[in-house]
Design a protein around this motif. Structure first.
Motif, mmCIF file in Angstrom:
data_model
loop_
_atom_site.group_PDB
_atom_site.id
_atom_site.type_symbol
_atom_site.label_atom_id
_atom_site.label_comp_id
_atom_site.label_asym_id
_atom_site.label_seq_id
_atom_site.Cartn_x
_atom_site.Cartn_y
_atom_site.Cartn_z
ATOM 1 N N ALA A 48 0.841 -1.213 0.000
ATOM 2 C CA ALA A 48 0.000 0.000 0.000
ATOM 3 C C ALA A 48 0.871 1.256 0.000
ATOM 4 O O ALA A 48 0.753 2.112 0.869
ATOM 5 C CB ALA A 48 -0.955 -0.005 1.186
ATOM 6 N N SER A 49 1.749 1.364 -1.001
ATOM 7 C CA SER A 49 2.756 2.418 -1.041
ATOM 8 C C SER A 49 2.817 3.023 -2.441
ATOM 9 O O SER A 49 2.504 2.352 -3.430
ATOM 10 C CB SER A 49 4.120 1.818 -0.675
ATOM 11 N N ALA A 50 3.244 4.265 -2.521
ATOM 12 C CA ALA A 50 3.466 4.900 -3.815
ATOM 13 C C ALA A 50 4.867 4.607 -4.337
ATOM 14 O O ALA A 50 5.217 4.989 -5.459
ATOM 15 C CB ALA A 50 3.259 6.406 -3.702
ATOM 16 N N ARG A 51 5.710 3.944 -3.542
ATOM 17 C CA ARG A 51 7.107 3.716 -3.928
ATOM 18 C C ARG A 51 7.466 2.238 -4.092
ATOM 19 O O ARG A 51 8.405 1.922 -4.815
ATOM 20 C CB ARG A 51 8.038 4.332 -2.873
ATOM 21 N N VAL A 52 6.770 1.356 -3.394
ATOM 22 C CA VAL A 52 7.087 -0.070 -3.474
ATOM 23 C C VAL A 52 5.794 -0.879 -3.573
ATOM 24 O O VAL A 52 4.705 -0.376 -3.290
ATOM 25 C CB VAL A 52 7.901 -0.561 -2.245
ATOM 26 N N TYR A 53 5.968 -2.146 -3.967
ATOM 27 C CA TYR A 53 4.796 -3.022 -4.039
ATOM 28 C C TYR A 53 5.150 -4.402 -3.518
ATOM 29 O O TYR A 53 6.316 -4.826 -3.565
ATOM 30 C CB TYR A 53 4.271 -3.126 -5.485
ATOM 31 N N THR A 54 4.148 -5.081 -3.015
ATOM 32 C CA THR A 54 4.232 -6.498 -2.674
ATOM 33 C C THR A 54 2.958 -7.153 -3.179
ATOM 34 O O THR A 54 1.857 -6.765 -2.761
ATOM 35 C CB THR A 54 4.340 -6.708 -1.151
ATOM 36 N N VAL A 55 3.095 -8.080 -4.098
ATOM 37 C CA VAL A 55 1.918 -8.786 -4.608
ATOM 38 C C VAL A 55 1.258 -9.541 -3.456
ATOM 39 O O VAL A 55 1.929 -10.299 -2.739
ATOM 40 C CB VAL A 55 2.307 -9.761 -5.735
ATOM 41 N N SER A 56 -0.034 -9.326 -3.269
ATOM 42 C CA SER A 56 -0.775 -10.028 -2.221
ATOM 43 C C SER A 56 -0.588 -11.532 -2.383
ATOM 44 O O SER A 56 -0.914 -12.089 -3.434
ATOM 45 C CB SER A 56 -2.257 -9.684 -2.334
ATOM 46 N N PRO A 57 -0.045 -12.209 -1.360
ATOM 47 C CA PRO A 57 0.178 -13.650 -1.499
ATOM 48 C C PRO A 57 -1.103 -14.432 -1.787
ATOM 49 O O PRO A 57 -1.096 -15.384 -2.570
ATOM 50 C CB PRO A 57 0.766 -14.053 -0.139
ATOM 51 N N ARG A 58 -2.209 -14.007 -1.191
ATOM 52 C CA ARG A 58 -3.471 -14.707 -1.442
ATOM 53 C C ARG A 58 -3.905 -14.542 -2.907
ATOM 54 O O ARG A 58 -4.338 -15.501 -3.555
ATOM 55 C CB ARG A 58 -4.545 -14.180 -0.492
ATOM 56 N N ASP A 59 -3.764 -13.328 -3.419
ATOM 57 C CA ASP A 59 -4.109 -13.092 -4.826
ATOM 58 C C ASP A 59 -3.182 -13.878 -5.745
ATOM 59 O O ASP A 59 -3.587 -14.340 -6.811
ATOM 60 C CB ASP A 59 -4.010 -11.601 -5.158
ATOM 61 N N HIS A 60 -1.913 -14.008 -5.346
ATOM 62 C CA HIS A 60 -0.946 -14.761 -6.145
ATOM 63 C C HIS A 60 -1.379 -16.226 -6.247
ATOM 64 O O HIS A 60 -1.381 -16.818 -7.331
ATOM 65 C CB HIS A 60 0.437 -14.645 -5.496
ATOM 66 N N LEU A 61 -1.766 -16.805 -5.123
ATOM 67 C CA LEU A 61 -2.198 -18.206 -5.124
ATOM 68 C C LEU A 61 -3.419 -18.375 -6.029
ATOM 69 O O LEU A 61 -3.497 -19.322 -6.828
ATOM 70 C CB LEU A 61 -2.514 -18.664 -3.698
ATOM 71 N N ARG A 62 -4.364 -17.434 -5.908
ATOM 72 C CA ARG A 62 -5.590 -17.509 -6.713
ATOM 73 C C ARG A 62 -5.246 -17.422 -8.207
ATOM 74 O O ARG A 62 -5.768 -18.180 -9.023
ATOM 75 C CB ARG A 62 -6.514 -16.352 -6.292
ATOM 76 N N ALA A 63 -4.358 -16.504 -8.552
ATOM 77 C CA ALA A 63 -3.968 -16.337 -9.957
ATOM 78 C C ALA A 63 -3.255 -17.583 -10.462
ATOM 79 O O ALA A 63 -3.505 -18.053 -11.582
ATOM 80 C CB ALA A 63 -3.062 -15.117 -10.098
ATOM 81 N N ASP A 64 -2.377 -18.129 -9.647
ATOM 82 C CA ASP A 64 -1.609 -19.313 -10.045
ATOM 83 C C ASP A 64 -2.546 -20.477 -10.347
ATOM 84 O O ASP A 64 -2.382 -21.188 -11.347
ATOM 85 C CB ASP A 64 -0.634 -19.663 -8.919
ATOM 86 N N ARG A 65 -3.551 -20.656 -9.489
ATOM 87 C CA ARG A 65 -4.487 -21.770 -9.700
ATOM 88 C C ARG A 65 -5.369 -21.551 -10.909
ATOM 89 O O ARG A 65 -5.641 -22.481 -11.678
ATOM 90 C CB ARG A 65 -5.350 -21.951 -8.440
ATOM 91 N N ASP A 66 -5.828 -20.305 -11.078
ATOM 92 C CA ASP A 66 -6.683 -20.032 -12.228
ATOM 93 C C ASP A 66 -5.903 -20.230 -13.526
ATOM 94 O O ASP A 66 -6.420 -20.803 -14.489
ATOM 95 C CB ASP A 66 -7.231 -18.603 -12.159
ATOM 96 N N ALA A 67 -4.648 -19.768 -13.528
ATOM 97 C CA ALA A 67 -3.820 -19.930 -14.726
ATOM 98 C C ALA A 67 -3.635 -21.416 -15.041
ATOM 99 O O ALA A 67 -3.750 -21.837 -16.195
ATOM 100 C CB ALA A 67 -2.467 -19.249 -14.530
#
Lengths: 133, 90
Positions: A48-67
């Motif tokens: 939640a920053s204007a300078r850095v990011y961290t991909v939400s781990p839960r969203d990552h898992l969801r994307a990985d499974r859907d893919a």
């Protein structure tokens, strides 16, 4: 050279603007051998920053499974630079998790979005062309 | 015997397998088993003090193990563990 489906590009850029004033991020899925992005998965930015990011781990898992269900693989990540050029920052280079991935950065500094894609391996950065198809 | 799904970046260290049938009663046991079974994974999953590496996220079914009991999270034979790289930058 990275090929990106036009629909995936539109989702990607829309998510970057939706995230303002913070950095936005997400994952890209497609065929690793063809270097083609078919689906864009917007994800939360846990930092939640204007300078850095961290991909939400839960969203990552969801994307990985859907893919996987679609017969695709996660082949890259994108994030926005809200006020700087679309070039990997030292943090991007140091934390790049997978040398086979494509690292897409969208700069929102100008009136129109500027997208670039890079390969990052062992601290070395190489830009690659992007074609919308 | 929980199944473990490995991310592409780690598969080459596990003979190319995307899913491995692992041994262990807890998440920590499974990470230790993976590192001892596939020496190429040593140092990729855990720090030298045995804690989970901050560059990987470990999930039990749909849940991030950090929000369960971490490495002490107990497993059943039907649990599926997923390991994904932590993705961050600036």
């Amino acid at each position: 050279m990275l090929t990106m489906a036009r629909d995936a590009y539109l989702v990607l850029v829309g998510h970057c603007y939706d995230g303002l004033p913070l950095e936005a991020c997400g994952l890209l899925a497609g065929d690793p051998d063809a270097a083609r992005v078919d689906v864009c998965y917007p994800t939360g930015n846990e930092a939640a920053s204007a300078r850095v990011y961290t991909v939400s781990p839960r969203d990552h898992l969801r994307a990985d499974r859907d893919a996987e269900d679609r017969g695709l693989s996660i082949i890259g990540v994108f994030h926005s630079h809200t006020h700087t050029d679309p070039y990997p920052s030292p943090t991007d280079i140091a934390q790049a998790p997978d040398p086979t991935w494509h690292y897409v950065i969208v700069s929102l500094r100008e009136g129109a979005p500027t997208m670039r894609s890079y390969r990052i391996s062992e601290g070395r950065v190489e830009e690659e062309g992007v074609v919308l198809a | 015997m929980p199944d473990v799904r490995l991310p592409t970046v780690l598969r080459s260290h596990a003979g190319g397998a995307s899913v491995v049938e692992a041994e262990g009663e807890t998440v920590g046991d499974v990470l230790a088993w993976l590192e001892s079974t596939f020496p190429g994974l040593a140092g990729q999953l855990r720090n030298t003090d045995g804690t989970a590496h901050r560059f990987v996220n470990v999930y039990v079914n749909d849940d991030d193990a950090r929000y369960l009991d971490g490495l002490d999270t107990k497993l059943t034979g039907t649990d599926e563990i997923s390991i994904l790289p932590a993705v961050a930058g600036g």
